[in-house]
Design an enzyme around this catalytic site. Sequence first.
Site, PDB file in Angstrom:
ATOM      1  N   CYS A  87       0.834  -1.201   0.000  1.00  9.56           N
ATOM      2  CA  CYS A  87       0.000   0.000   0.000  1.00  9.56           C
ATOM      3  C   CYS A  87       0.876   1.261   0.000  1.00  9.56           C
ATOM      4  O   CYS A  87       1.494   1.582  -0.997  1.00  9.56           O
ATOM      5  CB  CYS A  87      -0.969  -0.047   1.178  1.00  9.56           C
ATOM      6  SG  CYS A  87      -2.365   1.091   1.019  1.00  9.56           S
ATOM      7  N   HIS A 195      -3.427  -5.691   1.250  1.00 10.53           N
ATOM      8  CA  HIS A 195      -2.688  -5.913   2.485  1.00 10.53           C
ATOM      9  C   HIS A 195      -2.631  -7.396   2.848  1.00 10.53           C
ATOM     10  O   HIS A 195      -3.560  -7.905   3.502  1.00 10.53           O
ATOM     11  CB  HIS A 195      -3.366  -5.160   3.635  1.00 10.53           C
ATOM     12  CG  HIS A 195      -3.181  -3.680   3.613  1.00 10.53           C
ATOM     13  ND1 HIS A 195      -2.242  -3.035   4.393  1.00 10.53           N
ATOM     14  CD2 HIS A 195      -3.814  -2.713   2.902  1.00 10.53           C
ATOM     15  CE1 HIS A 195      -2.311  -1.732   4.170  1.00 10.53           C
ATOM     16  NE2 HIS A 195      -3.263  -1.509   3.266  1.00 10.53           N
ATOM     17  N   GLU A 197      -0.985  -8.820   5.171  1.00 14.34           N
ATOM     18  CA  GLU A 197      -0.949  -9.015   6.628  1.00 14.34           C
ATOM     19  C   GLU A 197      -2.358  -9.004   7.231  1.00 14.34           C
ATOM     20  O   GLU A 197      -2.555  -9.458   8.351  1.00 14.34           O
ATOM     21  CB  GLU A 197      -0.074  -7.941   7.284  1.00 14.34           C
ATOM     22  CG  GLU A 197      -0.699  -6.571   7.467  1.00 14.34           C
ATOM     23  CD  GLU A 197      -0.711  -5.712   6.208  1.00 14.34           C
ATOM     24  OE1 GLU A 197      -1.141  -4.534   6.295  1.00 14.34           O
ATOM     25  OE2 GLU A 197      -0.280  -6.200   5.143  1.00 14.34           O
TER      26      GLU A 197
END
Length: 220
Positions: A87, A195, A197
């Site tokens: 990002c 993302h 994660e």
Amino acid sequence: MTVKVGVVVFPGTNCEHDVVEAVDSVGGCGRLLWHKDAGLADVDAVILPGGFAHGDYLRTGAMARFSPIMDAVIRFARGGGPVVGICNGFQILTEARLLPGALYKNRDLKFLCQPTRLRVASTGSVLTRGLNVGDELDIPINHFEGNYICSDRTLAELRETSSIMFTYRNNPNGATSDIAGISNKTGNVVGLMPHPERAAHPLLGSTDGALLLKGLIGGG
């Protein structure tokens, strides 16, 4: 050997602890690195996480690109070290000219925070080497300036070198050719807007992000 992953923290970064936890969960060892550090210590890979580096003032990633640690990141990347930008980190990598193109405001000028389905377009990077072309992943996005743009010449080069890593199934932001993530020609530097994660644990609704981080850890 446990792979040590340096997670760079800029003023305004807000996803660093999520990344460290996700890296640790797949068998790596995440370590926070401050943006004013002059070096990377002894890490085996680097992640530039999401957030709003330096408040995204001036232009997203433009100020972070000049943080002291970025000289070390650039040297590490040019020496073949694995570097991933997520990002805001992707935006910083384009500002640092480690990746081509730029990230622009979303098509409808709206902040987007939602699940997205990605298609793996190439396996020639440190994130996708454990996957297959055509695999689909559910990984969320969280951005206002995630619209990837580039010249026709750059797009042709990305296609010729198989450097488009991910495309959106349903393009949420207007990105050129549905691009969600790219790599450099050698595949050791990767930038993506979604993302991973945030998709690394069953409680988050998807573990597909862990597949990407396992690729990074497996060859870091």
